[in-house]
Scaffold this motif. Sequence first.
Motif, PDB file in Angstrom:
ATOM      1  N   GLU A  20       0.807  -1.233   0.000  1.00  0.00           N
ATOM      2  CA  GLU A  20       0.000   0.000   0.000  1.00  0.00           C
ATOM      3  C   GLU A  20       0.836   1.278   0.000  1.00  0.00           C
ATOM      4  OE1 GLU A  20      -3.203   0.373  -0.476  1.00  0.00           O
ATOM      5  OE2 GLU A  20      -3.640  -1.762  -0.502  1.00  0.00           O
ATOM      6  N   ARG A  21       1.851   1.359   0.831  1.00  0.00           N
ATOM      7  CA  ARG A  21       2.684   2.569   0.944  1.00  0.00           C
ATOM      8  C   ARG A  21       4.160   2.175   0.917  1.00  0.00           C
ATOM      9  NH1 ARG A  21      -1.506   3.091   4.551  1.00  0.00           N
ATOM     10  NH2 ARG A  21      -2.984   4.722   4.028  1.00  0.00           N
ATOM     11  N   PRO A  22       4.681   1.809  -0.254  1.00  0.00           N
ATOM     12  CA  PRO A  22       6.033   1.250  -0.310  1.00  0.00           C
ATOM     13  C   PRO A  22       7.145   2.235   0.028  1.00  0.00           C
ATOM     14  CG  PRO A  22       5.213   1.654  -2.502  1.00  0.00           C
ATOM     15  CD  PRO A  22       4.074   1.900  -1.570  1.00  0.00           C
ATOM     16  N   TYR A  23       6.905   3.519  -0.167  1.00  0.00           N
ATOM     17  CA  TYR A  23       7.964   4.523   0.020  1.00  0.00           C
ATOM     18  C   TYR A  23       7.563   5.605   1.019  1.00  0.00           C
ATOM     19  CZ  TYR A  23       9.005   2.144  -4.310  1.00  0.00           C
ATOM     20  OH  TYR A  23       9.212   1.175  -5.252  1.00  0.00           O
ATOM     21  N   GLY A  24       6.650   5.259   1.925  1.00  0.00           N
ATOM     22  CA  GLY A  24       6.223   6.224   2.922  1.00  0.00           C
ATOM     23  C   GLY A  24       4.749   6.557   2.805  1.00  0.00           C
ATOM     24  N   ALA A  28       2.137   5.928  -3.604  1.00  0.00           N
ATOM     25  CA  ALA A  28       1.043   5.157  -4.195  1.00  0.00           C
ATOM     26  C   ALA A  28       1.318   3.657  -4.098  1.00  0.00           C
ATOM     27  CB  ALA A  28       0.875   5.565  -5.654  1.00  0.00           C
ATOM     28  N   PRO A  29       0.255   2.850  -4.072  1.00  0.00           N
ATOM     29  CA  PRO A  29       0.423   1.400  -3.985  1.00  0.00           C
ATOM     30  C   PRO A  29       1.154   0.826  -5.199  1.00  0.00           C
ATOM     31  CG  PRO A  29      -1.872   2.022  -3.620  1.00  0.00           C
ATOM     32  CD  PRO A  29      -1.157   3.237  -4.080  1.00  0.00           C
ATOM     33  N   VAL A  30       1.831  -0.301  -4.978  1.00  0.00           N
ATOM     34  CA  VAL A  30       2.537  -1.001  -6.048  1.00  0.00           C
ATOM     35  C   VAL A  30       2.262  -2.497  -5.949  1.00  0.00           C
ATOM     36  CG1 VAL A  30       4.428   0.680  -6.181  1.00  0.00           C
ATOM     37  CG2 VAL A  30       4.663  -1.321  -4.698  1.00  0.00           C
ATOM     38  N   ALA A  31       2.435  -3.179  -7.074  1.00  0.00           N
ATOM     39  CA  ALA A  31       2.496  -4.633  -7.075  1.00  0.00           C
ATOM     40  C   ALA A  31       3.964  -4.976  -6.881  1.00  0.00           C
ATOM     41  CB  ALA A  31       1.980  -5.187  -8.389  1.00  0.00           C
ATOM     42  N   SER A  32       4.252  -5.805  -5.921  1.00  0.00           N
ATOM     43  CA  SER A  32       5.621  -6.196  -5.639  1.00  0.00           C
ATOM     44  C   SER A  32       5.803  -7.652  -6.058  1.00  0.00           C
ATOM     45  CB  SER A  32       5.926  -6.037  -4.149  1.00  0.00           C
ATOM     46  OG  SER A  32       7.250  -6.420  -3.864  1.00  0.00           O
ATOM     47  N   ILE A  33       6.794  -7.889  -6.922  1.00  0.00           N
ATOM     48  CA  ILE A  33       7.102  -9.237  -7.384  1.00  0.00           C
ATOM     49  C   ILE A  33       8.513  -9.558  -6.939  1.00  0.00           C
ATOM     50  CG2 ILE A  33       7.332 -10.757  -9.380  1.00  0.00           C
ATOM     51  CD1 ILE A  33       5.406  -8.773 -10.836  1.00  0.00           C
ATOM     52  N   PRO A  51       4.012   0.200 -10.330  1.00  0.00           N
ATOM     53  CA  PRO A  51       2.891   1.047  -9.910  1.00  0.00           C
ATOM     54  C   PRO A  51       1.562   0.432 -10.369  1.00  0.00           C
ATOM     55  CG  PRO A  51       4.648   2.389 -10.822  1.00  0.00           C
ATOM     56  CD  PRO A  51       4.996   0.957 -11.117  1.00  0.00           C
ATOM     57  N   MET A  52       0.566   0.470  -9.532  1.00  0.00           N
ATOM     58  CA  MET A  52      -0.730  -0.109  -9.868  1.00  0.00           C
ATOM     59  C   MET A  52      -1.292   0.499 -11.150  1.00  0.00           C
ATOM     60  SD  MET A  52      -1.000  -2.439  -7.615  1.00  0.00           S
ATOM     61  CE  MET A  52      -2.660  -3.019  -7.880  1.00  0.00           C
ATOM     62  N   ASP A  53      -0.992   1.775 -11.409  1.00  0.00           N
ATOM     63  CA  ASP A  53      -1.461   2.426 -12.635  1.00  0.00           C
ATOM     64  C   ASP A  53      -0.881   1.788 -13.888  1.00  0.00           C
ATOM     65  OD1 ASP A  53      -3.016   4.194 -11.190  1.00  0.00           O
ATOM     66  OD2 ASP A  53      -1.560   5.837 -11.302  1.00  0.00           O
TER      67      ASP A  53
END
Length: 66
Positions: A20-24, A28-33, A51-53
């Motif tokens: 949800e908050r990878p950098y603070g 913005a949320p990201v998919a992490s693989i 990035p989810m976008d």
Amino acid sequence: MTTIPLSSTKKGVISVTKVERPYGENSAPVASIGISLSGNAESPEWKVHIPMDNLDEVIKALSALK
């Protein structure tokens, strides 16, 4: 988290999760693989944040590889 066995390894895994908050707080949320050759999905040796976008475009590009 989804964990997938990593082909051609004895213990390796691919981990896929949403962060949800990878950098603070305001990020913005990201998919992490992640890729872990040792099988430790919580602490992968390699990872990428998408990035989810951009996720739909990345899924299309990966599907095209198949």
